[in-house]
Each structure stands twice: as C-alpha cells, then as structure tokens.
Write a protein that holds these residues in place. Sequence first.
Motif, PDB file in Angstrom:
ATOM      1  N   GLU A   1       0.947  -1.244   0.157  1.00  0.00           N
ATOM      2  CA  GLU A   1      -0.164  -0.107  -0.002  1.00  0.00           C
ATOM      3  C   GLU A   1       0.850   1.286  -0.093  1.00  0.00           C
ATOM      4  O   GLU A   1       0.706   2.243  -0.713  1.00  0.00           O
ATOM      5  N   LEU A   2       2.041   1.284   0.648  1.00  0.00           N
ATOM      6  CA  LEU A   2       2.578   2.403   1.006  1.00  0.00           C
ATOM      7  C   LEU A   2       3.408   2.785  -0.545  1.00  0.00           C
ATOM      8  O   LEU A   2       3.367   4.046  -0.915  1.00  0.00           O
ATOM      9  N   LEU A   3       3.763   1.873  -1.330  1.00  0.00           N
ATOM     10  CA  LEU A   3       4.637   2.083  -2.566  1.00  0.00           C
ATOM     11  C   LEU A   3       3.520   2.820  -3.570  1.00  0.00           C
ATOM     12  O   LEU A   3       3.901   3.006  -4.448  1.00  0.00           O
ATOM     13  N   GLN A   4       2.085   2.179  -3.423  1.00  0.00           N
ATOM     14  CA  GLN A   4       0.963   2.485  -4.198  1.00  0.00           C
ATOM     15  C   GLN A   4       0.522   3.971  -4.047  1.00  0.00           C
ATOM     16  O   GLN A   4       0.028   4.475  -5.149  1.00  0.00           O
ATOM     17  N   VAL A   5       0.470   4.587  -2.827  1.00  0.00           N
ATOM     18  CA  VAL A   5       0.078   5.796  -2.611  1.00  0.00           C
ATOM     19  C   VAL A   5       0.747   6.937  -3.027  1.00  0.00           C
ATOM     20  O   VAL A   5       2.179   6.782  -2.980  1.00  0.00           O
ATOM     21  N   PRO A   6       0.113   7.922  -3.347  1.00  0.00           N
ATOM     22  CA  PRO A   6       0.861   9.359  -3.581  1.00  0.00           C
ATOM     23  C   PRO A   6       1.796   9.826  -2.623  1.00  0.00           C
ATOM     24  O   PRO A   6       0.951   9.876  -1.625  1.00  0.00           O
ATOM     25  N   ARG A   7       3.027   9.938  -2.665  1.00  0.00           N
ATOM     26  CA  ARG A   7       3.758  10.510  -1.559  1.00  0.00           C
ATOM     27  C   ARG A   7       4.846  11.326  -1.951  1.00  0.00           C
ATOM     28  O   ARG A   7       5.468  11.269  -3.043  1.00  0.00           O
ATOM     29  N   SER A   8       5.356  12.303  -1.240  1.00  0.00           N
ATOM     30  CA  SER A   8       6.629  13.013  -1.580  1.00  0.00           C
ATOM     31  C   SER A   8       7.571  12.530  -0.678  1.00  0.00           C
ATOM     32  O   SER A   8       8.783  12.928  -0.724  1.00  0.00           O
ATOM     33  N   ALA A   9       7.363  11.994   0.473  1.00  0.00           N
ATOM     34  CA  ALA A   9       8.447  11.241   1.359  1.00  0.00           C
ATOM     35  C   ALA A   9       7.538  10.243   2.187  1.00  0.00           C
ATOM     36  O   ALA A   9       6.356   9.866   2.175  1.00  0.00           O
ATOM     37  N   ALA A  10       8.473   9.445   3.131  1.00  0.00           N
ATOM     38  CA  ALA A  10       7.972   8.168   3.779  1.00  0.00           C
ATOM     39  C   ALA A  10       8.593   8.092   4.859  1.00  0.00           C
ATOM     40  O   ALA A  10       9.923   8.462   5.067  1.00  0.00           O
ATOM     41  N   ILE A  11       8.093   7.375   5.834  1.00  0.00           N
ATOM     42  CA  ILE A  11       8.581   6.797   7.088  1.00  0.00           C
ATOM     43  C   ILE A  11       8.253   5.434   7.270  1.00  0.00           C
ATOM     44  O   ILE A  11       6.977   5.109   7.328  1.00  0.00           O
ATOM     45  N   VAL A  12       9.044   4.644   7.534  1.00  0.00           N
ATOM     46  CA  VAL A  12       9.092   3.290   7.749  1.00  0.00           C
ATOM     47  C   VAL A  12       9.394   2.739   9.181  1.00  0.00           C
ATOM     48  O   VAL A  12      10.956   3.039   9.385  1.00  0.00           O
ATOM     49  N   VAL A  13       8.679   2.236  10.012  1.00  0.00           N
ATOM     50  CA  VAL A  13       9.066   1.761  11.166  1.00  0.00           C
ATOM     51  C   VAL A  13       9.200   0.219  11.254  1.00  0.00           C
ATOM     52  O   VAL A  13       8.174  -0.444  11.203  1.00  0.00           O
ATOM     53  N   THR A  14      10.300  -0.396  11.223  1.00  0.00           N
ATOM     54  CA  THR A  14      10.259  -1.952  11.197  1.00  0.00           C
ATOM     55  C   THR A  14      11.665  -2.427  11.438  1.00  0.00           C
ATOM     56  O   THR A  14      12.632  -1.842  11.757  1.00  0.00           O
ATOM     57  N   ASP A  15      11.613  -3.721  11.928  1.00  0.00           N
ATOM     58  CA  ASP A  15      12.719  -4.444  12.230  1.00  0.00           C
ATOM     59  C   ASP A  15      13.361  -5.238  11.476  1.00  0.00           C
ATOM     60  O   ASP A  15      14.375  -5.874  11.697  1.00  0.00           O
ATOM     61  N   ARG A  16      12.816  -5.407  10.238  1.00  0.00           N
ATOM     62  CA  ARG A  16      13.305  -6.169   9.144  1.00  0.00           C
ATOM     63  C   ARG A  16      14.059  -5.470   8.313  1.00  0.00           C
ATOM     64  O   ARG A  16      13.852  -4.379   7.907  1.00  0.00           O
ATOM     65  N   LEU A  17      15.012  -5.922   7.522  1.00  0.00           N
ATOM     66  CA  LEU A  17      15.928  -5.264   6.564  1.00  0.00           C
ATOM     67  C   LEU A  17      14.985  -5.074   5.483  1.00  0.00           C
ATOM     68  O   LEU A  17      14.448  -6.187   4.723  1.00  0.00           O
ATOM     69  N   LEU A  18      15.040  -4.061   4.835  1.00  0.00           N
ATOM     70  CA  LEU A  18      14.377  -3.853   3.394  1.00  0.00           C
ATOM     71  C   LEU A  18      15.013  -4.470   2.289  1.00  0.00           C
ATOM     72  O   LEU A  18      16.091  -4.632   2.275  1.00  0.00           O
TER      73      LEU A  18
END
Length: 364
Positions: free
Chosen positions: A204-221
């Motif tokens: 969903e994050l990659l599909q929404v219109p955005r100029s910036a992003a914040i990701v909170v995760t313990d996994r390696l992207l």
Amino acid sequence: MVRKVAAVAITRNGIELALKLGGLLADTEVYCYAKYSGELEEIPGERRIFAGSVKELLPNLFRRYEAVILFFSLGAAVRLIAPLLEDKKTDPAVIVIDEGGEHVISVLSGHLGGANRLTLQIAELLQSRPVITTASDVQGTFAADLLGREFGWRADSFAPMKSVSAAIVNGEPVAFLQESGERDWLPAGAVLPDHIQLCADMLELLQVPRSAAIVVTDRLLKPEEVAALGERTAVYRPRSLVLGLGCNRGTPAAELEAVVMETLAELGLSLLSVRNAATAAIKGDEAGLLALCGKYGWELSLYSPEQLNSVPLDCPSEIVFKATGAYGVCEPAVLLSSGSGQLLLPKKKSGNVTIAVARVTYTG
C-alpha cells in the motif's frame, strides 16, 4: 558527580533566579558571576563562582553538560554560542531565560538535544512563558527526527531527516508504515496531520501518492523496496527483538557475536532492533555473553530453572536439564523476556552456541 545541566547567570537578579531554578530542577549546577555573587560560596555539584568571562567559560560547559541555560539576553547568547556550534546531533541543548524570568526560550537543539522538552519543564517550574519556534511543535504534530525516541528507536540514517521533516511541516503527502514496535509513538497532545497517510503494508505504501515516507520496522528492507521508496524515506528501528542465547562454558564473545550476526542476516532482521538477550541464570557470569551484551548495550535477562520450565517446549532436552536444571534455555528464555507466544526462530545450534529469536508484541 557531573551534573547534566549548567545554569549561567551574570547579574544579581539572574543569579537569584538561577539559584531558584537550581533548587527546583534536578541535576543542575549553577554558575554565578563572582562580581555579583556577594558572599556566596561554592558548593561542589550545586554552585560554582566564576570570575572570568562567559566567553571563556562556555566551551567547557558545551563539552561537559547536556544542557546549558543562560540567564541573559537572547542576542548576547547567540553571539556567544555561535563559534561553538558543531553538529545538531552532538551540540547541547541551549535555553535562554531573561533575568526577570518572564520567558524561557528554546534556542538550540530543540529536538535531538531536548531543549524544547526542557523549556516546557522549566517554564512550568518558574511559572514563565515558554517560547518554542520549531515548526512541528508549533503545528502540534511530531518531529521526524525524534520519532520513538522515548522507546529507544534508532534511525538507520539521519541523512533523509531534513527532507522528511520538511515534507511534514509543509503539508506534503507523507506515507507512514509501522510493521513493529510500540504503537503509542505520537507525542502526548500531538495530532496526526491529514497529509500523513497510515499504510497497512509495504504494498500500500508503495502505491499511495507521496513525496516522502517513514517506515518503522525491524526487518531489513529488500533492495527493490529501497529503490522504490527513494531517498526521502526515514527508516526507524524499534527495539522489538529479543535473542535467546545459550552456550557452552567459556564460549568467546566473538563466536557468540558471529552466530547472532549470521542468524539475523538469515532472518532478514536489523541488529539495531535487538532490545535485549535472555538466558538461564546459571549463565549470568558467562564472560562472553556479558561482553557481547556490553558491546551493544543490551540488557541480559536471566531466568531460574523454575521459570524456564514453566514454558512448554516441543523438544525438552534431558542433556540441558542435567547441566542447567531446565529442559531448555534459549527458547523459554526468549519467550519469557519478549512476552510473545511465538518464536521467529526456534532453537538453532551453531558450534558452542544455541540461539532463538522472538519479536515483542505491542498493543494499542
């Protein structure tokens, strides 16, 4: 004992007010200009008398204290601290208070240094008016560079923080994804702006219109995720992982560390998200374990045989029982410490080390 806060006053009224604050604000050492200090005497850890110039005094205070409070004009303060500024991640908080005590002004390191938070605390103690000018505080939202700080969250990099912060305060669309960690990260009294969209998953994050992003995760992207997210993305690592560790007596820290690194890489998890390690109480003096935890600042949680045996195991071990009094070490220890009912990694043996991994479950 080195105090955390230095309060500097150079007038009679300023000294009186600084001493008042020193009595109200814990961990504060007051520096009083000798010419206007009267009969005051030094009290180590509480009060110091200085005869030289403030310009000569400040460099030492910048190195020694987490916060510096100046009881004189804002203009004078700016001129004095300007040559001392180095980096927002290391500069102390600087606060200016007029000698009448009417205004408490956050001047430097408002976010990372904690000046804004300290300004509010001091204003309440002195019944003064706090003056805070950082955009996120004025707008009543959150600061991108302080996200989850009270929980120990750490950013992969501070490089994108300026651009992500700019997007937040300027009302640009920002996508926010949280996969792990504490859920009550929004500061008390703050509101989530309408232009920040909470996403359910990475797709969903990659599909929404955005100029910036914040990701909170313990996994390696994944590499493709990093490429798709772009440079205007802040990645935060919550302290959401617990390592259950067991080892033979005398196992060196280097071997333990190698197994931890290898295991986290295999699971695709970030080392920055490890909250603590857990093991049997009998291992509380294991030099290798203690050295490993010391290196990374992890707490080592210890459990008695009775506590470990309270956790049902699929494969209890008689060999481990004879050595420790418990039918398992790393699995029950990691489950007890994390509060989770599920393992991310069941017990794995590698050389002299056994390891299990669990994720802390947060609600709210």
